[in-house]
Design an enzyme around this catalytic site. Sequence first.
Site, PDB file in Angstrom:
ATOM      1  N   ASP A  31     -13.019  20.852   6.458  1.00 28.31           N
ATOM      2  CA  ASP A  31     -11.605  20.893   6.840  1.00 28.31           C
ATOM      3  C   ASP A  31     -10.912  19.709   6.167  1.00 28.31           C
ATOM      4  OD1 ASP A  31      -9.117  20.911   8.436  1.00 28.31           O
ATOM      5  OD2 ASP A  31     -10.218  22.231   9.785  1.00 28.31           O
ATOM      6  N   PHE A  80     -12.125  30.284   7.763  1.00 29.46           N
ATOM      7  CA  PHE A  80     -10.836  30.261   8.464  1.00 29.46           C
ATOM      8  C   PHE A  80      -9.751  29.580   7.635  1.00 29.46           C
ATOM      9  CE2 PHE A  80     -13.750  30.137  12.201  1.00 29.46           C
ATOM     10  CZ  PHE A  80     -13.259  31.222  12.893  1.00 29.46           C
ATOM     11  N   LYS A  84      -0.867  30.027   7.837  1.00 27.37           N
ATOM     12  CA  LYS A  84      -0.590  31.228   8.640  1.00 27.37           C
ATOM     13  C   LYS A  84       0.834  31.351   9.186  1.00 27.37           C
ATOM     14  CE  LYS A  84      -1.520  29.403  13.069  1.00 27.37           C
ATOM     15  NZ  LYS A  84      -1.671  29.664  14.450  1.00 27.37           N
ATOM     16  N   SER A 124      -6.017  39.717   9.651  1.00 28.94           N
ATOM     17  CA  SER A 124      -4.975  39.762  10.673  1.00 28.94           C
ATOM     18  C   SER A 124      -4.438  41.180  10.811  1.00 28.94           C
ATOM     19  CB  SER A 124      -3.840  38.833  10.227  1.00 28.94           C
ATOM     20  OG  SER A 124      -2.673  39.092  10.949  1.00 28.94           O
ATOM     21  N   TYR A 149       2.606  35.768   3.487  1.00 25.60           N
ATOM     22  CA  TYR A 149       1.421  35.555   4.321  1.00 25.60           C
ATOM     23  C   TYR A 149       0.645  36.874   4.483  1.00 25.60           C
ATOM     24  CZ  TYR A 149      -1.164  35.558   8.718  1.00 25.60           C
ATOM     25  OH  TYR A 149      -2.132  35.745   9.689  1.00 25.60           O
ATOM     26  N   LYS A 153      -3.244  38.140   3.125  1.00 29.61           N
ATOM     27  CA  LYS A 153      -4.338  38.682   3.947  1.00 29.61           C
ATOM     28  C   LYS A 153      -4.813  40.013   3.360  1.00 29.61           C
ATOM     29  CE  LYS A 153      -4.966  35.347   6.610  1.00 29.61           C
ATOM     30  NZ  LYS A 153      -6.201  34.577   6.524  1.00 29.61           N
ATOM     31  N   ASN A 198       6.147  28.331  15.839  1.00 31.39           N
ATOM     32  CA  ASN A 198       6.660  29.640  15.423  1.00 31.39           C
ATOM     33  C   ASN A 198       6.252  30.717  16.406  1.00 31.39           C
ATOM     34  OD1 ASN A 198       7.666  28.965  12.742  1.00 31.39           O
ATOM     35  ND2 ASN A 198       5.522  28.523  12.279  1.00 31.39           N
ATOM     36  N   ASN A 199       5.137  30.501  17.070  1.00 34.65           N
ATOM     37  CA  ASN A 199       4.556  31.566  17.887  1.00 34.65           C
ATOM     38  C   ASN A 199       4.972  31.445  19.353  1.00 34.65           C
ATOM     39  OD1 ASN A 199       1.978  30.952  15.687  1.00 34.65           O
ATOM     40  ND2 ASN A 199       2.944  32.960  15.788  1.00 34.65           N
ATOM     41  N   LEU A 200       4.929  32.589  20.020  1.00 39.71           N
ATOM     42  CA  LEU A 200       5.477  32.680  21.374  1.00 39.71           C
ATOM     43  C   LEU A 200       4.802  31.737  22.378  1.00 39.71           C
ATOM     44  CD1 LEU A 200       7.347  34.141  23.402  1.00 39.71           C
ATOM     45  CD2 LEU A 200       5.503  35.814  23.720  1.00 39.71           C
ATOM     46  N   ARG A 231       2.878  43.070  22.092  1.00 39.96           N
ATOM     47  CA  ARG A 231       1.780  42.576  21.259  1.00 39.96           C
ATOM     48  C   ARG A 231       0.477  42.601  22.058  1.00 39.96           C
ATOM     49  NH1 ARG A 231       5.236  43.092  18.297  1.00 39.96           N
ATOM     50  NH2 ARG A 231       6.143  41.733  16.713  1.00 39.96           N
ATOM     51  N   ASP A 296       9.727  41.502  12.652  1.00 40.88           N
ATOM     52  CA  ASP A 296       8.981  41.796  13.885  1.00 40.88           C
ATOM     53  C   ASP A 296       8.869  43.302  14.087  1.00 40.88           C
ATOM     54  OD1 ASP A 296       8.214  39.348  14.871  1.00 40.88           O
ATOM     55  OD2 ASP A 296      10.004  39.058  16.105  1.00 40.88           O
TER      56      ASP A 296
HETATM   57  C1  UD1 Z   1       2.324  36.563  13.793  1.00 39.58           C
HETATM   58  C2  UD1 Z   1       1.676  37.296  12.669  1.00 39.58           C
HETATM   59  C3  UD1 Z   1       0.212  37.497  12.978  1.00 39.58           C
HETATM   60  C4  UD1 Z   1      -0.447  36.173  13.287  1.00 39.58           C
HETATM   61  C5  UD1 Z   1       0.298  35.524  14.434  1.00 39.58           C
HETATM   62  C6  UD1 Z   1      -0.274  34.165  14.751  1.00 39.58           C
HETATM   63  C7  UD1 Z   1       2.861  39.035  11.416  1.00 39.58           C
HETATM   64  C8  UD1 Z   1       3.611  40.288  11.488  1.00 39.58           C
HETATM   65  N1  UD1 Z   1       2.348  38.586  12.572  1.00 39.58           N
HETATM   66  O1  UD1 Z   1       2.291  37.433  14.926  1.00 39.58           O
HETATM   67  O2  UD1 Z   1      -0.414  38.085  11.880  1.00 39.58           O
HETATM   68  O3  UD1 Z   1      -1.786  36.394  13.673  1.00 39.58           O
HETATM   69  O4  UD1 Z   1       1.672  35.363  14.070  1.00 39.58           O
HETATM   70  O5  UD1 Z   1      -0.138  33.286  13.714  1.00 39.58           O
HETATM   71  O6  UD1 Z   1       2.710  38.476  10.377  1.00 39.58           O
HETATM   72  N2  UD1 Z   1       8.794  35.558  20.015  1.00 39.58           N
HETATM   73  C9  UD1 Z   1       9.962  35.203  20.660  1.00 39.58           C
HETATM   74  N3  UD1 Z   1      10.378  33.907  20.575  1.00 39.58           N
HETATM   75  C10 UD1 Z   1       9.686  32.948  19.889  1.00 39.58           C
HETATM   76  C11 UD1 Z   1       8.484  33.324  19.234  1.00 39.58           C
HETATM   77  C12 UD1 Z   1       8.070  34.635  19.299  1.00 39.58           C
HETATM   78  O7  UD1 Z   1      10.608  36.036  21.264  1.00 39.58           O
HETATM   79  O8  UD1 Z   1      10.137  31.790  19.841  1.00 39.58           O
HETATM   80  C13 UD1 Z   1       8.319  36.949  20.115  1.00 39.58           C
HETATM   81  C14 UD1 Z   1       8.270  37.672  18.772  1.00 39.58           C
HETATM   82  O9  UD1 Z   1       9.481  38.309  18.500  1.00 39.58           O
HETATM   83  C15 UD1 Z   1       7.115  38.654  19.024  1.00 39.58           C
HETATM   84  C16 UD1 Z   1       6.205  37.943  20.008  1.00 39.58           C
HETATM   85  O10 UD1 Z   1       6.998  36.916  20.600  1.00 39.58           O
HETATM   86  O11 UD1 Z   1       7.607  39.811  19.647  1.00 39.58           O
HETATM   87  C17 UD1 Z   1       4.988  37.308  19.356  1.00 39.58           C
HETATM   88  O12 UD1 Z   1       5.431  36.532  18.253  1.00 39.58           O
HETATM   89  P1  UD1 Z   1       4.472  35.473  17.528  1.00 39.58           P
HETATM   90  O13 UD1 Z   1       3.737  34.678  18.547  1.00 39.58           O
HETATM   91  O14 UD1 Z   1       5.289  34.743  16.522  1.00 39.58           O
HETATM   92  O15 UD1 Z   1       3.373  36.373  16.813  1.00 39.58           O
HETATM   93  P2  UD1 Z   1       3.561  37.636  15.840  1.00 39.58           P
HETATM   94  O16 UD1 Z   1       4.793  37.541  15.046  1.00 39.58           O
HETATM   95  O17 UD1 Z   1       3.329  38.855  16.656  1.00 39.58           O
END
Ligand code: UD1
Length: 338
Positions: A31, A80, A84, A124, A149, A153, A198-200, A231, A296
């Site tokens: 790493d 890994f 991403k 993914s 991205y 993949k 970035n992720n939920l 999801r 999305d």
């Molecule tokens: C993305 C990637 C996936 C990757 C994952 C983790 C794509 C299409 N998807 O998934 O391959 O494994 O990230 O790195 O490339 N959301 C909100 N507000 C936020 C953040 C997210 O509402 O601030 C919503 C999004 O609209 C979505 C859900 O939460 O409906 C999940 O989003 P997220 O966690 O970013 O993952 P994905 O986009 O599904």
Amino acid sequence: MKIIVTGGAGFIGSHTVVELIDCGYDPVIIDDFRNSEKFILKQIEGITSKPIKHYEIDCGNVKEMKRVFKEENPDGIIHFAADKAVNESVNNPLKYYENNVSNLINLIKVIEEYDIKSFVFSSSCTVYGEPDSIPVKESTPTKAAFSPYGETKQMGEKILLDYFKNKPTCNLSLLRYFNPIGAHRTGEIGELPIGVPNNLVPFIMQTASGKRNVLTVFGNDYDTPDGYCIRDYIHVVDLAVAHVLTLKHGVEQVHQPLVLNVGTGKGHSVLEVIRTFEEQTGEKVNFQIGERRAGDVPSIYADNALITSVLGWKPKYNLGDALLHAWKWEQRIQQLMN
Ligand code: UD1
């Protein structure tokens, strides 16, 4: 049995290293800590009570990688190391093609001289693009990627499938993850997003802990039962266990290249995730509804029948467990960072 884990200090990598050790393997981490923190190594050692061998190397550095392979002579590899972040890949595509594609090719060149029995690649569900039907099976045709991205993949899968066609003694497995979330049940390792998540789930954690003021939910007018995107959220430890079983399968028996979905088979809406978090922890999540986020898909979740039949894998944790563990980790981060 020695296993090289590239990106082994990262979110999924660190949990996989713990599971490998639990199952009697001897993982060695490569790493360069570009997206991870060195203290995670100490955390892994704390959970497993075993010293961890690691090399601080960029996987693209062929000379250094050759040195490591010569010294370690591994039986298997779990790869890994990759970038991403979907948005970042749109703004900086070359970074993605270089790290996720060129460095993969470099790694393949390095392993050519070695008798690797099992090669497991992080793919993914992004490779499915917007699928015509859900749940998605491995046979569901892949669609045009939404981002560089996603392209990387798809390319990674293709490069490996082509290369390993002529390598019958090394068994290739491509794992298509759905949405990895959660943390180790001890709360000692978990996800460490850099900057604004970035992720939920990391965003929910940081909003509940007061690091962020408000979570913006990207749209509630989708054609889904409650209007929110759906999801398949998979606990990172279940995902880690899937890696160990896949690696073991490759080490123990010759098989055709395996392409496996790793998901729970259940879809949850963004609102369900928020409400489940609130129920599990008693915390409130301050959220507002915003615009849809470009790229999305409204709904995607896995058909996981294949991985269950081939490896006997089944997820052990549910959404509530994953959110509770992520919350435990969020609180632990505060202590570790202070
Ligand atoms: C993305 C990637 C996936 C990757 C994952 C983790 C794509 C299409 N998807 O998934 O391959 O494994 O990230 O790195 O490339 N959301 C909100 N507000 C936020 C953040 C997210 O509402 O601030 C919503 C999004 O609209 C979505 C859900 O939460 O409906 C999940 O989003 P997220 O966690 O970013 O993952 P994905 O986009 O599904």
